[in-house]
Design a protein around this motif. Structure first.
Motif, mmCIF file in Angstrom:
data_model
loop_
_atom_site.group_PDB
_atom_site.id
_atom_site.type_symbol
_atom_site.label_atom_id
_atom_site.label_comp_id
_atom_site.label_asym_id
_atom_site.label_seq_id
_atom_site.Cartn_x
_atom_site.Cartn_y
_atom_site.Cartn_z
ATOM 1 N N LEU A 197 -22.448 -41.063 45.300
ATOM 2 C CA LEU A 197 -21.237 -40.895 44.505
ATOM 3 C C LEU A 197 -21.048 -42.140 43.646
ATOM 4 O O LEU A 197 -20.908 -43.244 44.176
ATOM 5 C CB LEU A 197 -20.036 -40.703 45.435
ATOM 6 N N VAL A 198 -21.073 -41.971 42.335
ATOM 7 C CA VAL A 198 -20.831 -43.080 41.408
ATOM 8 C C VAL A 198 -19.387 -43.002 40.953
ATOM 9 O O VAL A 198 -18.952 -41.979 40.414
ATOM 10 C CB VAL A 198 -21.788 -43.010 40.202
ATOM 11 N N THR A 199 -18.625 -44.067 41.198
ATOM 12 C CA THR A 199 -17.204 -44.025 40.869
ATOM 13 C C THR A 199 -16.660 -45.425 40.637
ATOM 14 O O THR A 199 -17.258 -46.414 41.046
ATOM 15 C CB THR A 199 -16.402 -43.347 42.006
ATOM 16 N N HIS A 200 -15.520 -45.490 39.946
ATOM 17 C CA HIS A 200 -14.785 -46.758 39.826
ATOM 18 C C HIS A 200 -13.477 -46.668 40.610
ATOM 19 O O HIS A 200 -12.724 -47.625 40.665
ATOM 20 C CB HIS A 200 -14.482 -47.075 38.358
ATOM 21 N N ASP A 201 -13.231 -45.490 41.226
ATOM 22 C CA ASP A 201 -11.971 -45.258 41.918
ATOM 23 C C ASP A 201 -12.127 -45.566 43.410
ATOM 24 O O ASP A 201 -12.860 -44.868 44.118
ATOM 25 C CB ASP A 201 -11.538 -43.799 41.741
ATOM 26 N N PRO A 202 -11.447 -46.598 43.914
ATOM 27 C CA PRO A 202 -11.622 -46.960 45.324
ATOM 28 C C PRO A 202 -11.172 -45.871 46.282
ATOM 29 O O PRO A 202 -11.750 -45.709 47.357
ATOM 30 C CB PRO A 202 -10.771 -48.230 45.478
ATOM 31 N N LEU A 203 -10.152 -45.087 45.904
ATOM 32 C CA LEU A 203 -9.672 -44.041 46.805
ATOM 33 C C LEU A 203 -10.719 -42.951 46.968
ATOM 34 O O LEU A 203 -10.968 -42.478 48.087
ATOM 35 C CB LEU A 203 -8.360 -43.456 46.288
ATOM 36 N N ASP A 204 -11.361 -42.555 45.866
ATOM 37 C CA ASP A 204 -12.440 -41.564 45.966
ATOM 38 C C ASP A 204 -13.534 -42.077 46.897
ATOM 39 O O ASP A 204 -14.039 -41.341 47.753
ATOM 40 C CB ASP A 204 -13.040 -41.289 44.583
ATOM 41 N N ALA A 205 -13.895 -43.342 46.738
ATOM 42 C CA ALA A 205 -14.956 -43.916 47.558
ATOM 43 C C ALA A 205 -14.559 -43.983 49.027
ATOM 44 O O ALA A 205 -15.336 -43.623 49.917
ATOM 45 C CB ALA A 205 -15.310 -45.310 47.042
ATOM 46 N N LEU A 206 -13.330 -44.433 49.297
ATOM 47 C CA LEU A 206 -12.892 -44.605 50.679
ATOM 48 C C LEU A 206 -12.754 -43.268 51.398
ATOM 49 O O LEU A 206 -13.038 -43.162 52.591
ATOM 50 C CB LEU A 206 -11.563 -45.368 50.718
ATOM 51 N N VAL A 207 -12.315 -42.227 50.669
ATOM 52 C CA VAL A 207 -12.108 -40.916 51.289
ATOM 53 C C VAL A 207 -13.426 -40.161 51.469
ATOM 54 O O VAL A 207 -13.655 -39.530 52.501
ATOM 55 C CB VAL A 207 -11.130 -40.074 50.444
ATOM 56 N N LEU A 208 -14.313 -40.261 50.475
ATOM 57 C CA LEU A 208 -15.480 -39.386 50.454
ATOM 58 C C LEU A 208 -16.742 -39.994 51.065
ATOM 59 O O LEU A 208 -17.614 -39.270 51.534
ATOM 60 C CB LEU A 208 -15.790 -38.980 49.004
ATOM 61 N N ALA A 209 -16.848 -41.325 51.051
ATOM 62 C CA ALA A 209 -18.130 -41.950 51.396
ATOM 63 C C ALA A 209 -18.178 -42.474 52.822
ATOM 64 O O ALA A 209 -17.171 -42.923 53.377
ATOM 65 C CB ALA A 209 -18.432 -43.081 50.414
#
Length: 358
Positions: A197-209
């Protein structure tokens, strides 16, 4: 933990683009979701493009399931369409002239599945995505969240060994993003291949990864699970990402010398090069120097005030630059304005200290 026999991603991405060099090592296990996080220009998109086969490596390798897809030193190069990789682009890039059903069927058709069987597979994927009633709709007739799910179904329909997600929620409004994030989390949990998952959004990263890799200037600066990253940030970018003030200094017992001049009292004994961190909520502001219990106290000047959730985030210049979170009521009592002189305090017990190495 992956092994050499795991059907996982093993990559060393070296890409030279003018004065910029990406030099990044990635390993992703089957069923694992890894988030690649970093500021604009860090190299996230370049990494994704090289994995997908949309750009070539300068050096290094991309190996998936034990098979080399790109290894310049051996002149190995597998083109995009022959890689067992599914991609969900930021803008989804659905084919505008095809229905949702035929968008999803496109991948299986390219892999040699006959038209009827491909459409049956696509119908099954749309049903799993809760979009069975939208099969005949064109992309322009879909909402943002629906289009995102069609793009995900199209990527998963080829049973990819590697799923690449490029800012998959960035195009959605806040409400749709919340619902779609939960849906995406469920579908990623069912995916047996590796996911990046490539992202700049920390919430997306914390929830999904399951694991986070932080890149800056083309290199990994920190890696670990969410708890490790948030507890011990190692760069200013990561500290801002998780909402902490972070400083590097020299520790001598219960004091850390920050910036070579400012002694910061802490509650933990350390010696040598350390990081010291504390949340903006730990910073208290006063119109004049406070009395009372021993604490870190210094004069500061307000350089900016912004709303931050239900509070105000106050940026301060002084012996150490710091962010403070205070309530609107407290700000009104202090009559805070940019340029105003205040006193800042942080209790030693609110600080967290850890070595720069390790």
């Amino acid at each position: 933990m992956t092994t050499d026999t795991d059907p996982s991603l093993d990559a060393h991405l070296v890409v030279d683009q003018g004065t910029f060099r990406l030099d990044l090592t990635l390993r992703v296990a089957p069923g694992e979701v890894v988030a690649l996080l970093g500021p604009n220009g860090a190299g996230k998109t370049t990494a994704l493009r090289t994995l997908a086969g949309l750009a070539a490596l300068t050096a290094g390798h991309v190996t998936l399931g034990g098979t080399d897809l790109d290894r310049p030193e051996r002149r190995v190069w597998v083109p995009t369409e022959r890689r067992p990789i599914g991609v969900v682009f930021q803008d989804y890039l659905l084919f505008p002239h095809l229905s949702a059903l035929d968008n999803v069927a496109f991948g299986p058709r390219r892999h040699g599945v006959d038209r009827r069987a491909a459409r049956e597979q696509a119908a099954g994927w749309l049903d799993r995505m809760g979009l069975a009633d939208h099969a005949r709709r064109k992309p322009r007739q879909l909402s943002g969240g629906q289009a995102q799910r069609v793009a995900l179904a199209r990527a998963l329909a080829v049973d990819p060994a590697l799923l690449l997600l490029d800012e998959p929620l960035a195009a959605l409004d806040a409400r749709t993003r919340l619902d779609t994030r939960a849906e995406l989390q469920r579908h990623l949990g069912d995916h047996t291949g590796a996911t990046l998952l490539v992202t700049h959004d920390p919430l997306d990263a914390l929830v999904l990864a399951d694991r986070l890799i932080i890149v800056e200037d083309g290199r990994v600066v920190q890696e670990g699970d969410a708890a490790t990253i948030t507890a011990r940030p190692r760069t200013d970018y990561v500290a801002r990402l998780v909402g902490l003030n972070l400083y590097r200094g020299a520790a001598n017992g219960l004091t850390v010398l920050v910036g070579g001049t400012f002694p910061l009292a802490t509650a933990e004994q350390h010696h040598g090069d350390v990081f010291v961190a504390f949340p903006p909520s730990a910073v208290a502001l006063y119109p004049k120097r406070p009395d009372g219990s021993p604490r870190n106290t210094w004069p500061a000047t307000i350089s900016g005030i912004q709303r931050h959730g239900d509070n105000l985030r106050v940026q301060l210049d002084g012996p150490v630059g710091v962010a403070a979170d205070i309530t609107p009521l407290a700000a009104a009592h202090l009559h805070l304005v940019p340029g105003q002189a205040v006193w800042a305090t942080v209790k030693a017990t609110e600080t967290r200290v850890y070595p720069c190495s390790g």
